[in-house]
Design a protein around this motif. Structure first.
Motif, PDB file in Angstrom:
ATOM      1  N   ARG A  42       0.832  -1.215   0.000  1.00  0.00           N
ATOM      2  CA  ARG A  42       0.000   0.000   0.000  1.00  0.00           C
ATOM      3  C   ARG A  42       0.866   1.264   0.000  1.00  0.00           C
ATOM      4  NH1 ARG A  42      -3.533  -3.569   2.665  1.00  0.00           N
ATOM      5  NH2 ARG A  42      -2.383  -3.419   4.610  1.00  0.00           N
ATOM      6  N   SER A  64      -6.314  -9.752  -5.750  1.00  0.00           N
ATOM      7  CA  SER A  64      -5.419 -10.776  -6.309  1.00  0.00           C
ATOM      8  C   SER A  64      -3.988 -10.532  -5.815  1.00  0.00           C
ATOM      9  CB  SER A  64      -5.499 -10.770  -7.837  1.00  0.00           C
ATOM     10  OG  SER A  64      -5.280  -9.465  -8.330  1.00  0.00           O
ATOM     11  N   VAL A  66      -0.074  -9.727  -5.937  1.00  0.00           N
ATOM     12  CA  VAL A  66       0.944  -8.956  -6.650  1.00  0.00           C
ATOM     13  C   VAL A  66       2.119  -9.896  -6.982  1.00  0.00           C
ATOM     14  CG1 VAL A  66       2.576  -7.027  -6.360  1.00  0.00           C
ATOM     15  CG2 VAL A  66       0.262  -6.866  -5.377  1.00  0.00           C
ATOM     16  N   GLY A  91       1.440 -11.633   6.443  1.00  0.00           N
ATOM     17  CA  GLY A  91       0.725 -11.650   5.158  1.00  0.00           C
ATOM     18  C   GLY A  91       1.569 -12.115   3.991  1.00  0.00           C
ATOM     19  N   ARG A  94       1.655 -15.659   0.506  1.00  0.00           N
ATOM     20  CA  ARG A  94       0.210 -15.788   0.304  1.00  0.00           C
ATOM     21  C   ARG A  94      -0.137 -17.012  -0.523  1.00  0.00           C
ATOM     22  NH1 ARG A  94      -1.765 -11.465   2.840  1.00  0.00           N
ATOM     23  NH2 ARG A  94      -3.748 -10.726   2.127  1.00  0.00           N
ATOM     24  N   ASN A  98       4.511 -17.089  -4.105  1.00  0.00           N
ATOM     25  CA  ASN A  98       5.172 -16.211  -3.131  1.00  0.00           C
ATOM     26  C   ASN A  98       6.319 -16.966  -2.458  1.00  0.00           C
ATOM     27  OD1 ASN A  98       2.848 -13.897  -1.410  1.00  0.00           O
ATOM     28  ND2 ASN A  98       3.553 -13.933  -3.508  1.00  0.00           N
ATOM     29  N   ARG A 138      -9.531   1.294   3.685  1.00  0.00           N
ATOM     30  CA  ARG A 138      -9.024   0.285   2.767  1.00  0.00           C
ATOM     31  C   ARG A 138     -10.085  -0.084   1.740  1.00  0.00           C
ATOM     32  NH1 ARG A 138      -5.428  -4.368   5.477  1.00  0.00           N
ATOM     33  NH2 ARG A 138      -6.144  -5.330   3.562  1.00  0.00           N
ATOM     34  N   ARG A 149     -10.129 -12.380  -1.543  1.00  0.00           N
ATOM     35  CA  ARG A 149      -8.984 -12.485  -0.638  1.00  0.00           C
ATOM     36  C   ARG A 149      -9.034 -13.801   0.135  1.00  0.00           C
ATOM     37  NH1 ARG A 149      -9.733  -7.149   2.575  1.00  0.00           N
ATOM     38  NH2 ARG A 149      -7.812  -7.692   3.671  1.00  0.00           N
TER      39      ARG A 149
HETATM   40  O1  C5P Z   1      -2.435  -8.726   4.042  1.00  0.00           O
HETATM   41  P1  C5P Z   1      -3.347  -7.645   3.546  1.00  0.00           P
HETATM   42  O2  C5P Z   1      -4.795  -7.978   3.793  1.00  0.00           O
HETATM   43  O3  C5P Z   1      -2.986  -6.288   4.042  1.00  0.00           O
HETATM   44  O4  C5P Z   1      -3.164  -7.615   1.967  1.00  0.00           O
HETATM   45  C1  C5P Z   1      -3.905  -6.731   1.165  1.00  0.00           C
HETATM   46  C2  C5P Z   1      -3.690  -7.033  -0.306  1.00  0.00           C
HETATM   47  O5  C5P Z   1      -2.311  -6.867  -0.635  1.00  0.00           O
HETATM   48  C3  C5P Z   1      -4.002  -8.462  -0.724  1.00  0.00           C
HETATM   49  O6  C5P Z   1      -5.382  -8.668  -0.950  1.00  0.00           O
HETATM   50  C4  C5P Z   1      -3.204  -8.562  -2.015  1.00  0.00           C
HETATM   51  O7  C5P Z   1      -3.833  -7.884  -3.092  1.00  0.00           O
HETATM   52  C5  C5P Z   1      -1.935  -7.803  -1.647  1.00  0.00           C
HETATM   53  N1  C5P Z   1      -0.908  -8.728  -1.137  1.00  0.00           N
HETATM   54  C6  C5P Z   1      -0.176  -9.471  -2.077  1.00  0.00           C
HETATM   55  N2  C5P Z   1       0.801 -10.331  -1.657  1.00  0.00           N
HETATM   56  C7  C5P Z   1       1.045 -10.505  -0.341  1.00  0.00           C
HETATM   57  C8  C5P Z   1       0.308  -9.755   0.628  1.00  0.00           C
HETATM   58  C9  C5P Z   1      -0.666  -8.872   0.184  1.00  0.00           C
HETATM   59  O8  C5P Z   1      -0.409  -9.333  -3.277  1.00  0.00           O
HETATM   60  N3  C5P Z   1       1.989 -11.375   0.033  1.00  0.00           N
END
Ligand code: C5P
Ligand code: MG
Length: 151
Positions: A42, A64, A66, A91, A94, A98, A138, A149
């Motif tokens: 963010r 989705s 990143v 987080g 994911r 990742n 958010r 999510r």
């Molecule tokens: O963990 P959090 O709810 O703050 O994550 C918000 C968004 O950030 C996720 O829905 C996703 O789009 C992105 N994100 C991601 N990869 C991660 C953590 C978060 O793409 N490892």
């Protein structure tokens, strides 16, 4: 640089499971540095000069994931800039991609000593996220993004 320089605990659980809340407490009590992958994304999205901001925005809005190269680079930068050694990474990972991305880039740099998983019922998570959405600002704390999510 030789040898592993960072110790990491991954903190996992659904949206609203309490990762951020508990990480703040662990940070205060045990001196770990709390890094939230979502918070870092963010923050990067808000940076005008960022070459990734549009891509990040799109993924966050849709709920989705990143591309791992971006997220991992942000994590590594934050670890370096902190000047510290012990981290809670909240987080992340994911998904399998990742994790693979992390293993490819962080081997020999960071050691994952533990994983903390918050097992929280989906109804409770949804309720908390919707409540948080009233004040968090958010864009993804809404029913539609939440479904993505969770899956
Ligand atoms: O963990 P959090 O709810 O703050 O994550 C918000 C968004 O950030 C996720 O829905 C996703 O789009 C992105 N994100 C991601 N990869 C991660 C953590 C978060 O793409 N490892
Ligand atoms: Mg969080």
């Amino acid at each position: 640089m030789s040898g592993t320089c960072y110790n990491v605990m991954f903190v996992l659980g659904g949206p609203g499971a309490g990762k951020g809340t508990q990480c703040q407490k662990i940070e205060q009590e045990f001196g770990y540095v709390h890094l939230s992958a979502g918070d870092l994304l963010r923050a990067e999205r808000k940076r005008d000069e960022s070459e990734y901001k549009d891509e990040i925005e799109e993924h966050i809005r849709k709920g989705s994931i990143v591309p791992v190269e971006i997220t991992c680079a942000l994590l590594q930068k934050a670890m370096k800039e902190s000047g510290k050694k012990h981290f809670l990474i909240d987080g992340f990972p994911r998904n399998k991609d990742n994790l693979d991305g992390w293993n490819n880039t962080m081997q020999g740099i960071a050691e994952v000593e533990r994983v903390i998983f918050f097992d929280c019922h989906v109804d409770t998570c949804v309720e908390r996220c919707l409540r948080r959405g009233k004040t968090s600002g958010r864009a993804d704390d809404n029913k539609e993004s939440l479904e993505k999510r969770f899956s």
